[in-house]
Design a protein around this motif. Structure first.
Motif, PDB file in Angstrom:
ATOM      1  N   ASN A   1       0.353   4.830   0.826  1.00 55.53           N
ATOM      2  CA  ASN A   1      -0.579   5.788   1.417  1.00 55.53           C
ATOM      3  C   ASN A   1      -2.029   5.422   1.092  1.00 55.53           C
ATOM      4  OD1 ASN A   1      -1.244   7.988   2.985  1.00 55.53           O
ATOM      5  ND2 ASN A   1      -1.015   9.475   1.327  1.00 55.53           N
ATOM      6  N   GLY A   2      -2.331   4.131   1.250  1.00 57.93           N
ATOM      7  CA  GLY A   2      -3.686   3.667   1.037  1.00 57.93           C
ATOM      8  C   GLY A   2      -3.988   3.194  -0.366  1.00 57.93           C
ATOM      9  N   VAL A   3      -3.080   3.415  -1.330  1.00 60.74           N
ATOM     10  CA  VAL A   3      -3.302   2.993  -2.711  1.00 60.74           C
ATOM     11  C   VAL A   3      -2.646   1.624  -2.911  1.00 60.74           C
ATOM     12  CG1 VAL A   3      -2.922   3.520  -5.137  1.00 60.74           C
ATOM     13  CG2 VAL A   3      -3.339   5.372  -3.505  1.00 60.74           C
ATOM     14  N   PRO A   4      -3.416   0.582  -3.273  1.00 63.02           N
ATOM     15  CA  PRO A   4      -2.811  -0.749  -3.459  1.00 63.02           C
ATOM     16  C   PRO A   4      -1.938  -0.799  -4.701  1.00 63.02           C
ATOM     17  CG  PRO A   4      -5.140  -0.782  -4.064  1.00 63.02           C
ATOM     18  CD  PRO A   4      -4.878   0.573  -3.477  1.00 63.02           C
TER      19      PRO A   4
ATOM     20  N   LEU B   1       0.848  -1.183   0.000  1.00 58.69           N
ATOM     21  CA  LEU B   1       0.000   0.000   0.000  1.00 58.69           C
ATOM     22  C   LEU B   1       0.890   1.241   0.000  1.00 58.69           C
ATOM     23  CD1 LEU B   1      -2.755  -0.938   2.612  1.00 58.69           C
ATOM     24  CD2 LEU B   1      -3.019  -0.810   0.137  1.00 58.69           C
TER      25      LEU B   1
END
Length: 477
Positions: free
Chosen positions: A267-270, A265
């Motif tokens: 910053n929350g983006v896979p 991840l």
């Protein structure tokens, strides 16, 4: 000497805890490796009647916790499926634990408190810990998963009766410790268009899934269809929201020749790692510590040999004793590699490079001997110590050779995701010499296999294999 191509085999390091596994197993993986050394140390101290609150032992416990968390955490929790894999697993644990022990002992010696420790405690701790870790790895995942599911297998269905779905089903069936039962597939295609592995196991169309899941209390749904905004995919996802089953997409990455694939991840983006170095985090620390330890010991033991070789070169031919050549290192950056001079010329290899051939007139009499016995490579131990090379890794090529073959062989530059090595997987499989496209392609294939399957156990195996084949290397001239 091994001349035939041998597929690289290692135990499955990708079968760790997945998102579909119980939280208890994830916690087990996070705590087993760092906590076990602390517990075994405490038990050994109780056996030898040492106070648990003594400063040196407390410091050693803290170092063991963090050291094991870094060096051992790269090990998977999946128990090996075969006896040979179990033995390889034990050797890997012993090797990694030895690095932790060596690191702790060195720090205790530097701090001047090593003499306050009882050797009985240290020896019993050093021996018992890897055995406990090994037993824990073999049996605890199965017990935890069984306990979390009350002994009942988790029911699984797969949306997509395709090659990827069949492969996933096979992997789940090969891993009984996961305690999952694949009931079948759902697909909209006619039976004649389905792979043979899936025939006879299709449960219905995709729009039947919601009712089937509700009636049969399905626990997990894997979707092996393309991850797109196609209406049938969006409708499928909407229908699955009306169930309590866990739903996972399985991306089809077969079109990529993956090197150390992993999910992360940002910053929350896979994101999906398609090409990554195997030496990130604790694994990089373990690799570097092993390099320093092995190169230091080798330099100490082989220094008389290196002095004799240096004297022979100086007395028998004109020119420098050490030959320096520019080569590509980590991330394709130029490094200077050291070798004992074995020829009358010192080609840098930056612009052009002429491969050494059998009975090459440029090779000196002493050079012929040290090349045949690989003694000319010994100065590269100092490259390892300074951090530009590793003991095991893809052999570094001259800059001119790199520039020639990077245009001819796809994926050639991927070998530079790790530091070059004194020996490597290609070399111990008979692909040391040869400057033709066929030999180079085979060498690159082996280098990429090494990147994909790296472990400290594999490094140790290559080192031992190197010692066995180096005296019978017909490509060394």
């Amino acid at each position: 000497m091994i001349n035939q191509r041998q597929p690289l085999r290692s135990y499955d390091r990708s079968a760790g805890v997945s998102a579909s596994e119980p939280t208890s197993l994830f916690v087990l993986k996070s705590l087993l490796y760092p906590v076990t050394p602390v517990l075994t140390l405490g038990l050994c101290m109780l056996v030898w009647r040492e106070s648990l609150l003594q400063g040196p032992y407390f410091l050693m416990a803290v170092l063991a916790f963090f050291g094991a968390a870094d060096v051992l955490d790269a090990l998977p929790m999946a128990p090996p499926r075969h006896r040979s894999m179990a033995i390889a697993s034990l050797l890997d644990i012993i090797f990694r634990w030895s690095l932790v022990i060596a690191f702790i002992w060195a720090l205790m010696e530097i701090a001047g408190i090593a003499k306050q420790l009882r050797w009985e405690v240290l020896v019993s701790w050093a021996i018992s810990t890897p055995l406990v870790l090994w037993v824990g790895r073999l049996y605890s995942p199965h017990l935890f998963v069984r306990a979390s599911n009350n002994g009942a297998p988790r029911k699984v269905v797969i949306a997509g009766a395709n090659r990827l779905g069949a492969k996933l089903a096979g992997k789940l069936q090969e891993s009984p410790w996961l305690n999952m039962e694949v009931l079948g597939y759902f697909d909209d295609r006619d039976s004649g268009r389905l792979p043979e592995e899936c025939s006879g196991r299709v449960l219905g169309k995709l729009n039947w899934m919601r009712d089937y899941i509700a009636r049969n209390s399905i626990d997990v749904v894997y979707i092996t269809l393309p991850m797109t905004r196609h209406p049938r995919i969006t409708e499928l996802l909407q229908s699955l929201k009306d169930s309590t089953a866990s739903v996972y997409f399985v991306p089809d990455l077969t079109m990529c020749d993956l090197v150390q694939p992993r999910f992360d991840l940002v910053n929350g983006v896979p994101v999906v790692a398609v090409c990554e170095s195997p030496f990130y985090g604790g694994r990089g620390i373990a690799k570097r510590v092993s390099d320093i330890a092995i190169s230091s010991v080798a330099i100490a033991l082989l220094s008389p040999v290196m002095l004799l070789v240096a004297a022979a070169i100086r007395l028998t031919s004109a020119g420098p004793v050490i030959f320096r050549q520019k080569r590509y290192g980590l991330d394709g950056k130029e490094i200077v590699v050291y070798k004992f001079r074995s020829m009358t010329v010192t080609e840098d290899g930056n612009k052009s490079y002429t491969q050494v051939t059998r009975n090459d007139a440029r090779v000196t009499p002493v050079g012929a001997f040290i090349r045949a016995t690989s003694l000319d490579e010994l100065p590269q131990l100092f490259n390892v110590l300074e951090g530009t090379m590793s003991i095991v890794g893809p052999r570094p090529h001259a800059v001119a050779v790199n520039e020639q073959y990077r245009r001819l062989i796809p994926g050639y530059m991927l070998r530079h995701k790790v530091k070059p090595g004194i020996t490597g997987w290609a070399q111990v499989n008979g692909f040391r010499g040869g400057d033709d496209i066929g030999s180079m392609r085979a060498r690159i294939e082996h280098d990429l296999e090494y990147l994909q399957h790296w472990s400290l156990t594999l490094d140790l195996m290559i080192i031992l294999k190197t010692a066995m084949v180096v005296w019978n290397d017909r490509h060394a001239y």
